[in-house]
Design a protein around this motif. Structure first.
Motif, PDB file in Angstrom:
ATOM      1  N   ASN A   1       0.814  -1.210   0.000  1.00 26.82           N
ATOM      2  CA  ASN A   1       0.000   0.000   0.000  1.00 26.82           C
ATOM      3  C   ASN A   1       0.849   1.262   0.000  1.00 26.82           C
ATOM      4  N   VAL A   2       0.290   2.321  -0.550  1.00 30.63           N
ATOM      5  CA  VAL A   2       0.807   3.675  -0.426  1.00 30.63           C
ATOM      6  C   VAL A   2      -0.263   4.428   0.353  1.00 30.63           C
ATOM      7  N   GLU A   3       0.128   5.050   1.474  1.00 30.24           N
ATOM      8  CA  GLU A   3      -0.841   5.680   2.360  1.00 30.24           C
ATOM      9  C   GLU A   3      -0.500   7.134   2.643  1.00 30.24           C
ATOM     10  N   ILE A   4      -1.537   7.911   2.858  1.00 33.04           N
ATOM     11  CA  ILE A   4      -1.410   9.270   3.370  1.00 33.04           C
ATOM     12  C   ILE A   4      -2.294   9.339   4.600  1.00 33.04           C
ATOM     13  N   SER A   5      -1.721   9.680   5.739  1.00 30.16           N
ATOM     14  CA  SER A   5      -2.451   9.770   7.011  1.00 30.16           C
ATOM     15  C   SER A   5      -3.192   8.474   7.332  1.00 30.16           C
ATOM     16  N   GLY A   6      -2.617   7.340   6.987  1.00 30.28           N
ATOM     17  CA  GLY A   6      -3.218   6.048   7.289  1.00 30.28           C
ATOM     18  C   GLY A   6      -4.283   5.593   6.310  1.00 30.28           C
ATOM     19  N   VAL A   7      -4.546   6.379   5.268  1.00 31.03           N
ATOM     20  CA  VAL A   7      -5.558   6.028   4.272  1.00 31.03           C
ATOM     21  C   VAL A   7      -4.854   5.570   2.996  1.00 31.03           C
ATOM     22  N   ALA A   8      -5.231   4.401   2.498  1.00 32.76           N
ATOM     23  CA  ALA A   8      -4.619   3.874   1.276  1.00 32.76           C
ATOM     24  C   ALA A   8      -5.025   4.732   0.083  1.00 32.76           C
ATOM     25  N   VAL A   9      -4.007   5.228  -0.649  1.00 25.75           N
ATOM     26  CA  VAL A   9      -4.257   6.073  -1.823  1.00 25.75           C
ATOM     27  C   VAL A   9      -3.628   5.487  -3.085  1.00 25.75           C
ATOM     28  N   GLY A  10      -2.988   4.336  -2.953  1.00 26.23           N
ATOM     29  CA  GLY A  10      -2.356   3.731  -4.113  1.00 26.23           C
ATOM     30  C   GLY A  10      -1.627   2.453  -3.757  1.00 26.23           C
ATOM     31  N   LYS A  11      -0.875   1.952  -4.731  1.00 24.59           N
ATOM     32  CA  LYS A  11      -0.105   0.710  -4.571  1.00 24.59           C
ATOM     33  C   LYS A  11       1.279   0.875  -5.168  1.00 24.59           C
ATOM     34  N   VAL A  12       2.228   0.123  -4.624  1.00 25.82           N
ATOM     35  CA  VAL A  12       3.563   0.034  -5.214  1.00 25.82           C
ATOM     36  C   VAL A  12       3.453  -0.908  -6.402  1.00 25.82           C
ATOM     37  N   SER A  13       3.784  -0.413  -7.608  1.00 25.25           N
ATOM     38  CA  SER A  13       3.649  -1.260  -8.790  1.00 25.25           C
ATOM     39  C   SER A  13       4.931  -2.016  -9.121  1.00 25.25           C
ATOM     40  N   SER A  14       6.096  -1.413  -8.816  1.00 22.34           N
ATOM     41  CA  SER A  14       7.342  -2.127  -9.091  1.00 22.34           C
ATOM     42  C   SER A  14       8.475  -1.559  -8.251  1.00 22.34           C
ATOM     43  N   ILE A  15       9.492  -2.397  -8.063  1.00 16.89           N
ATOM     44  CA  ILE A  15      10.706  -2.004  -7.354  1.00 16.89           C
ATOM     45  C   ILE A  15      11.877  -2.454  -8.212  1.00 16.89           C
ATOM     46  N   SER A  16      12.788  -1.528  -8.501  1.00 19.14           N
ATOM     47  CA  SER A  16      13.955  -1.862  -9.314  1.00 19.14           C
ATOM     48  C   SER A  16      15.189  -1.193  -8.723  1.00 19.14           C
ATOM     49  N   LEU A  17      16.331  -1.470  -9.315  1.00 18.83           N
ATOM     50  CA  LEU A  17      17.592  -0.917  -8.839  1.00 18.83           C
ATOM     51  C   LEU A  17      18.156   0.052  -9.863  1.00 18.83           C
ATOM     52  N   ASP A  18      18.475   1.259  -9.417  1.00 19.25           N
ATOM     53  CA  ASP A  18      19.186   2.227 -10.242  1.00 19.25           C
ATOM     54  C   ASP A  18      20.666   1.885 -10.104  1.00 19.25           C
ATOM     55  N   GLN A  19      21.249   1.287 -11.141  1.00 24.18           N
ATOM     56  CA  GLN A  19      22.611   0.765 -11.029  1.00 24.18           C
ATOM     57  C   GLN A  19      23.676   1.848 -11.062  1.00 24.18           C
ATOM     58  N   THR A  20      23.321   3.062 -11.436  1.00 18.20           N
ATOM     59  CA  THR A  20      24.316   4.134 -11.413  1.00 18.20           C
ATOM     60  C   THR A  20      24.491   4.697 -10.003  1.00 18.20           C
ATOM     61  N   LEU A  21      23.392   4.786  -9.252  1.00 18.69           N
ATOM     62  CA  LEU A  21      23.448   5.335  -7.889  1.00 18.69           C
ATOM     63  C   LEU A  21      23.310   4.259  -6.817  1.00 18.69           C
ATOM     64  N   TYR A  22      23.027   3.024  -7.237  1.00 17.17           N
ATOM     65  CA  TYR A  22      22.783   1.911  -6.318  1.00 17.17           C
ATOM     66  C   TYR A  22      21.704   2.272  -5.301  1.00 17.17           C
ATOM     67  N   GLN A  23      20.595   2.733  -5.848  1.00 21.97           N
ATOM     68  CA  GLN A  23      19.426   3.045  -5.038  1.00 21.97           C
ATOM     69  C   GLN A  23      18.232   2.257  -5.567  1.00 21.97           C
ATOM     70  N   ALA A  24      17.287   1.984  -4.664  1.00 20.23           N
ATOM     71  CA  ALA A  24      16.061   1.313  -5.064  1.00 20.23           C
ATOM     72  C   ALA A  24      15.087   2.341  -5.624  1.00 20.23           C
TER      73      ALA A  24
END
Length: 152
Positions: free
Chosen positions: A58-81
């Motif tokens: 879930n993606v929440e604002i003030s405890g209320v669901a307002v969306g979803k995480v659709s994907s998680i990937s790696l930025d290989q230049t900065l090594y960040q998610a």
């Protein structure tokens, strides 16, 4: 004695179709996904750590669901998610908002909490949320408490 087999076959067929539809709905609900997604827009955010977060969280604002995480990937230049989130069109997120990865309860599921900013300009589709806070690593905190600091 002749019975009406066609009405019996029809009722059994309808029963099977309704049962399959209910099973599909239950499977999608338990998998935390939707087949018929409503209107939404996509934003991304970069984190140094996303321990335990997964697509579908879930993606929440003030405890209320307002969306979803659709994907998680790696930025290989900065090594960040890089997290891609789908946010409901009815919810506007100011550009100076902060995204933080939180845990529901002590050992619950991870979710993205958005702390709204005060700017009048809102994020648009495919834009980046710049201010982020990484997930708190409970295991690391416990090991530091139990075993003490290993730095000397």
């Amino acid at each position: 004695m002749k019975t009406n087999n066609s009405s019996l076959h029809l009722s059994i067929g309808l029963f099977v179709i309704v049962g399959l539809a209910c099973t599909a709905y239950l499977a999608m609900t338990l998998a935390n996904t939707t087949f018929f997604a409503g209107d939404s827009y996509e934003i991304t955010a970069k984190f140094t750590a996303v321990n335990g977060l997964r697509a579908g969280s879930n993606v929440e604002i003030s405890g209320v669901a307002v969306g979803k995480v659709s994907s998680i990937s790696l930025d290989q230049t900065l090594y960040q998610a890089v997290i891609t989130m789908n946010i409901d069109n009815s919810v506007g997120i100011p550009v100076d908002s902060t995204a933080a990865i939180k845990t529901s309860g002590l050992i619950g599921d991870k979710y993205v909490s958005i702390i709204p900013g005060a700017d009048d300009v809102l994020l648009k589709d495919k834009e980046i949320l710049m201010d982020t806070q990484a997930a708190l690593d409970i295991e690391e905190m416990i090991s530091k408490y139990v075993f003490g600091s290993v730095d000397k």
